[in-house]
Design a protein around this motif. Structure first.
Motif, PDB file in Angstrom:
ATOM      1  N   HIS A 844     -16.464  29.169 -41.499  1.00  0.00           N
ATOM      2  CA  HIS A 844     -15.177  29.328 -40.841  1.00  0.00           C
ATOM      3  C   HIS A 844     -15.038  30.688 -40.169  1.00  0.00           C
ATOM      4  N   SER A 847     -19.881  33.427 -36.232  1.00  0.00           N
ATOM      5  CA  SER A 847     -20.027  32.946 -34.865  1.00  0.00           C
ATOM      6  C   SER A 847     -21.451  33.187 -34.393  1.00  0.00           C
ATOM      7  N   LEU A 865     -19.883  31.827 -29.619  1.00  0.00           N
ATOM      8  CA  LEU A 865     -19.511  30.484 -30.054  1.00  0.00           C
ATOM      9  C   LEU A 865     -19.070  30.524 -31.514  1.00  0.00           C
ATOM     10  N   PRO A 866     -17.759  30.440 -31.803  1.00  0.00           N
ATOM     11  CA  PRO A 866     -17.304  30.384 -33.199  1.00  0.00           C
ATOM     12  C   PRO A 866     -17.829  29.117 -33.874  1.00  0.00           C
ATOM     13  N   SER A 868     -16.495  27.572 -36.172  1.00  0.00           N
ATOM     14  CA  SER A 868     -15.398  26.642 -36.449  1.00  0.00           C
ATOM     15  C   SER A 868     -15.352  25.520 -35.413  1.00  0.00           C
ATOM     16  N   GLU A 869     -15.812  25.772 -34.182  1.00  0.00           N
ATOM     17  CA  GLU A 869     -15.868  24.713 -33.181  1.00  0.00           C
ATOM     18  C   GLU A 869     -16.920  23.666 -33.554  1.00  0.00           C
ATOM     19  N   LEU A 870     -18.017  24.116 -34.158  1.00  0.00           N
ATOM     20  CA  LEU A 870     -19.017  23.152 -34.622  1.00  0.00           C
ATOM     21  C   LEU A 870     -18.481  22.290 -35.751  1.00  0.00           C
ATOM     22  N   GLN A 872     -15.568  21.173 -36.094  1.00  0.00           N
ATOM     23  CA  GLN A 872     -14.666  20.167 -35.552  1.00  0.00           C
ATOM     24  C   GLN A 872     -15.384  19.163 -34.660  1.00  0.00           C
ATOM     25  N   ALA A 873     -16.653  19.413 -34.321  1.00  0.00           N
ATOM     26  CA  ALA A 873     -17.382  18.533 -33.417  1.00  0.00           C
ATOM     27  C   ALA A 873     -17.945  17.339 -34.161  1.00  0.00           C
ATOM     28  N   LEU A 878     -22.976  20.420 -30.975  1.00  0.00           N
ATOM     29  CA  LEU A 878     -22.573  20.627 -29.591  1.00  0.00           C
ATOM     30  C   LEU A 878     -23.838  20.703 -28.747  1.00  0.00           C
TER      31      LEU A 878
END
Length: 1092
Positions: A844, A847, A865-866, A868-870, A872-873, A878
């Protein structure tokens, strides 16, 4: 046509006809004429008389009336004696004939060679130099005068400054004697370079030198009276110039250690001086001999302002030889039992020596065909001349027995590139198996990736294979700080690369010292290693300056060389150090070697496609196309638990008192090394440390374990072991006691687990909670996920100076871990096709930082690239084009995998653990959920739940607030563990917010040994602590105690009083310590007792 022996016996060179026997001719009574006939008649009479003597014993036996048996017995004795005598005579005749034939054939061969071979073959390559000996004899008295001045004016002051006990040291007598050095022979080598001349002088000195010294402070007199020196001295005349004196400098050294014998006088008195008592006669002889041998050289410049003096004094090595000591066979048996009646075997070990570089293998007990499988790397300075020498010995308690030796000139390895053969042992029986590889030194950083890729597939012991060599020329320093009282320091330098430290000599009473020394280091991975330089006073107590230089900086320098001044830190404002650093890649130029394919790595020499026209350009891809090996990595979690029955290495009072050991463990796996902490004075230590490493499915990988005893000088060896990773990679778990090899006793307890990444974030919270429970205080934070990144290509990168395309490369960074790609030359659309993996501890909060840089042009663009975006993917992945800051795009794939431990002793279940179960099934046993259990592990199964009460909205908060705790008993470690997570809704007294901290106490013990305290958080009512505390207690003792948790705050800045914000007291007998659940507890005042 065959010839009879009689015919062959007639010499052809005889000028007389053969003698004629009258009896064989049958002539009618021709009387003999001359003395020849008389001698023949005498010979006939003598023969007839001998035969009559044979009949005399028969006559005597008949006259005495004896039996015929006596006659036959006597006849048998006579015949036996005659047979032995005839045999001896035949042997003597054959030996005489062989000697005559050898002399005749040798004479004929030499005669023919002189007539038929060219004249230059007759001249030996080693020539006499009597003219040179006459010159030396005449110069010798004047050389003695020079030596007297040198010792009195230069050496004596240096000795007095080197040791405070030698401040009254003087030379009282210096005489070289009347016997000069003799040059037995001179050999001139054809040099590959035109600007140098190589000479080998066979030097022999048996002199009557007499040198006396005196230390008046201790009334000590000592000296040298007589010396012998025999060896081959190499003399190099270089560089050759077009000006007088034609030769720029003379370098001298012994390729092999010379035979040196010095007749000391008064040595016992000299070694009684404080500071010299640790020396011995042997140590002094070894030091003198080593000073004369490679890599040490004596350089005598002949012209002023000579360029590259440091390069001449310590030139770059010619190459590196990697020696694989594989095995031996057919060794002789040296061990005897029962006073030699019973023959045993041998306990062989080998000593490998090249010049002053010496390596010793491990001992193989009771084996005549040992297998060592060890690898050594040696520096080759001179070709021809240096030799590889291997000596094999039998290890014995008293004196080791010699089993044989072999020697090989390094020039043969240079010519062949790779030699793999069995070599016979001289002076014994048997053979030794060696694989010798010549590694060239290349100033080409592009070869580094190939070398590293190849080294990953090499199993090397005792050290991993090197990828490069670093040569440091330490020249001088300026304006170093003074000591207390404005005294000049005695500076020396310590240079370190990883675990290897080398020291320079000390220069006395100066803050601008000149060292002019060279140091060499082997590098396993120069991309991640650093050179640490410490300038210190010779007492090592005062640091005069420091410097840390990442070796990756050399990879981008011209010719992999830095030659400049370096500013020192922690020193004076103008303090600096001048060094020349040269790195060379160790490259095995062998066309038949096929590099193993490693997942995620491509050929570093592959050409990158240039951007063509729109007609020729392929369609732009939307997603990456990694190979099949991408994302298949696993994480190996290694628990180093404990050891038993280690051997004791510490000795006190000169060995009279036996101590224990201070053990620690070194691990090597997957190209990485780990090391545990040191446990003091314990032969049954408990480390309980956890290490993690990324591993692939390549077969043949091994975990190498070594145990050492920590000492002040050199750590003692306590044992080793090796474990194949195939078992744990296939089964997923291994809990085993390993017996330590090469030591009498000792075993090590390891627990290994393979963690396979899972592409779902549903289990992340459970994994973080489990990691906090199994986390030990001595280990780093455990990884919760593994991230794999595949970087394929980039487009539209900015041009250099508006028109020229850059030479881009990428640096990927997560936390403190970085990965650098290859450099693609001169293109704005590079193709890398490289992958990298990173261990993620806090998904969380961390990055991925991507930076595109150009060779010599700086940053071209970057991405942050944080992770946290991964999370949620979809599938935690990604895969698309990412826009760079500024200009350009990169096509990249980043995927995350959660690391779920199945054998941690903590089984994590929650409402999100399995989509196939309803919330009512959360209270079922693990077997009902279908989860695998490890029945062999002694660890209690703990069902850890994230309850709905974990949400602030589901339970009312008390008037004093709440504290979140985890209380758990680790049965395997026999420890009570408490984690202080956080507090919320604390009460505010007054206008200012409190500065809370938590104090934990085990009742009824109120002493300091059971008290724990978190750090203080400033001005907050909802502090986050996440502190872990442990108590070593048995389970029955834990159940008799209470856990007292108090939340306090400082009253004021100047006061020592503590304000109690609330407390909770937990009776550990009433808590299920196997749960390990995080729970909120209401805080009470001092008069109440808390609960959940």
């Amino acid at each position: 046509m065959e010839h009879s022996p009689e015919e062959g016996a007639v010499p052809e060179t005889s000028g007389q006809p053969p003698a004629t026997d009258s009896t064989r001719d049958g002539g009618p009574g021709v009387p003999p004429a001359g003395p020849g006939a008389a001698s023949e008649a005498l010979a006939v009479l003598t023969s007839f008389g001998r035969r009559l003597l044979v009949l005399v014993p028969v006559y005597l036996a008949g006259a005495a009336g004896l039996s015929v048996g006596f006659v036959l017995f006597g006849l048998a004795l006579y015949l036996g004696w005659r047979r032995v005598r005839d045999g001896k005579e035949r042997s003597l005749r054959a030996a005489r004939q062989l000697l005559d034939d050898e002399e005749r054939i040798t004479a004929e061969t030499l005669y023919m060679s002189h007539r038929e071979l060219p004249a230059w073959v007759s001249f030996p390559d080693v020539e006499k130099a009597e003219w040179l000996n006459k010159i030396v004899a005449q110069v010798w008295p004047f050389l003695g005068q020079y030596m007297e001045k040198l010792l009195a004016e230069t050496v004596a002051p240096a000795v007095r400054g080197a040791n405070p006990h030698l401040q009254t040291f003087t030379f009282t007598r210096v005489e070289l004697g009347e016997k000069p050095v003799r040059i037995v022979g001179v050999k001139v080598h054809p040099s590959q370079r035109k600007d140098q001349i190589l000479l080998d002088l066979n030097v022999s000195y048996v002199g009557d030198v007499q040198i006396d010294v005196e230390v008046k402070k201790y009334f000590c007199k000592a000296g040298v009276k007589g010396m012998q020196l025999h060896g081959i001295l190499r003399v190099i005349l270089e560089p050759l110039t077009g000006d007088l004196p034609i030769v720029g400098a003379v370098s001298m050294f012994f390729i092999k250690r010379p035979m040196l014998d010095i007749n000391w006088t008064g040595m016992t008195n000299l070694l009684d001086i404080p500071g010299l008592s640790s020396l011995s006669d042997t140590m002094i002889m070894d030091s003198i001999a080593a000073f004369l041998v490679l890599p040490n050289r004596l350089l005598v410049p002949l012209v002023p302002d000579l360029q590259d003096v440091a390069q001449l004094r310590s030139p770059l090595p010619r190459g590196i030889i990697r020696i694989h000591l594989l095995a031996a066979r057919g060794l002789s048996s040296k061990d005897k039992y029962v006073k030699g009646l019973i023959e045993g075997k041998s306990d062989p070990y080998a000593i490998v020596r090249v010049g002053t570089q010496t390596f010793c293998s491990r001992v193989i007990d009771e084996e005549l065909n040992p297998h060592w499988g060890e690898t050594y790397e040696v520096i080759v300075h001179e070709v021809p001349g240096q030799e590889i020498e291997v000596e094999v010995f039998d290890k014995d308690p008293d004196k080791d027995d010699f089993l044989g030796r072999m020697k090989l000139d390094v020039g043969k390895v240079l010519q062949a590139g790779v030699l793999d053969d069995w070599y016979p042992l001289q002076g014994g029986q048997g053979q030794v198996h060696l694989r010798l590889e010549w590694l060239s030194l290349l100033p080409d950083a592009e070869k580094l990736d190939l070398v590293l890729q190849w080294n990953r597939g090499i199993t090397s012991r005792p050290e991993p294979p090197s990828a490069a060599i670093l040569v440091v020329y330490l020249d001088r320093a300026q304006d170093l700080p003074l000591k207390k009282g404005n005294k000049e320091p005695n500076p020396m330098v310590q240079l370190s690369v990883q675990d290897v430290t080398q020291e320079s000599k000390a220069t006395y009473s100066t803050n601008s010292p000149v060292w002019e020394e060279a140091f060499r280091f082997f590098l396993q991975d120069p991309r991640s290693q650093e050179l640490d330089v410490q300038v210190k006073d010779d007492s090592r107590a005062l640091t005069l300056g420091a410097l840390t230089l990442p070796l990756a900086r050399l990879l981008t320098a011209s010719e992999l060389t830095l030659d400049q001044w370096f500013q020192l830190s922690s020193s004076g404002p103008n303090s600096r150090l001048y060094m020349k650093l040269v790195m060379r890649i160790l490259y095995l130029d062998y066309s038949e070697i096929h590099f193993p394919t490693v997942p995620g790595a491509q050929d570093g020499d592959s050409e990158s496609p240039e951007t063509g026209s729109s007609v020729d350009a392929p369609p732009r891809p939307y997603h990456t196309t990694p190979n099949s090996h991408f994302g298949t990595e696993n994480v190996l979690r290694i628990h180093v638990l404990e050891a038993q029955d280690l051997i004791a290495k510490d000795r006190f009072l000169g060995g009279l008192v036996k101590g224990k050991s201070d053990p620690y463990v070194k691990l090597k796996v997957g190209g990485r090394s780990f090391r545990t902490r040191v446990v003091r004075e314990d032969l049954n230590p408990r480390w309980n440390e956890v290490f993690e490493v990324i591993v692939t499915s390549i077969p043949g990988q091994e975990l190498e374990i070594e145990v050492f005893d920590k000492d002040l000088d050199k750590d003692d060896f306590l044992g080793r072991s090796k474990l194949s990773l195939s078992t744990v990679l296939n089964s997923g778990f291994l809990d085993e006691w390993l017996t330590l090899e090469d030591v009498p006793s000792g075993r090590l307890h390891l627990r290994l687990e393979r963690l396979t990444p899972r592409p779902t974030a549903a289990e992340l919270e459970e994994v973080l909670q489990v990691n906090s429970l199994i986390q030990t205080q001595k280990s780093s934070e455990l990884a919760a996920a593994l991230m794999s990144v595949y970087l394929e290509r980039a487009e539209d990168l900015p041009l250099r100076k508006g028109t020229k395309p850059p030479s881009p490369y990428v640096i990927l960074t997560v936390g403190e871990t970085s990965h650098k790609t290859k450099t693609v030359s001169q293109t704005s659309a590079p193709v890398w096709e490289e992958s990298a993996s990173f261990l993620i501890r806090k998904p969380h909060a961390e990055s991925l930082e991507l930076q595109v840089r150009g060779e010599g042009t700086g940053t071209l663009g970057s991405i942050s690239l944080p992770l946290s975006e991964l999370l949620q993917a979809d599938q935690l992945c990604l895969d698309h084009w990412f826009a760079l800051s500024g200009q350009g795009q990169v096509l990249m794939r980043a995927q995350l995998g959660i690391l779920v431990s199945q054998h941690s002793g903590v089984e994590a279940h929650s409402h999100s653990y399995s989509h196939s179960h309803s919330s009512s099934s959360l209270n079922e046993e693990p077997e009902a959920l279908g989860e695998p259990t490890h029945t062999a592990s002694p660890v209690l199964e703990v069902r850890h739940r994230l309850t709905h009460g974990d949400s602030p909205s589901e339970a009312p908060v008390g008037p004093l607030g709440q504290v979140k705790l985890t209380v758990w008993y680790h049965s395997d470690e026999q420890k009570l563990i408490s984690i202080i997570h956080s507090c919320r809704a604390l009460r505010q007294n007054g206008r200012d917010l409190p500065d809370p901290y938590v104090s934990v106490l085990l009742l009824p013990d109120k002493n300091r040994s059971t008290k724990r305290k978190t750090p203080q958080k400033k001005r907050t009512l909802n502090p986050e602590f996440n502190e872990r505390f442990e108590w070593d207690l048995p389970l029955d003792g834990t159940l008799r105690r209470k856990l007292d948790v108090s939340v306090k705050s400082n009253s004021s800045f100047m006061s020592r009083e503590r304000e109690l914000l609330g407390k909770v007291q937990l009776d550990l007998a009433e808590i299920d310590l196997s749960q390990g659940a995080a729970q909120w507890y209401d805080l009470m005042d001092d008069r109440e007792k808390g609960g959940s």
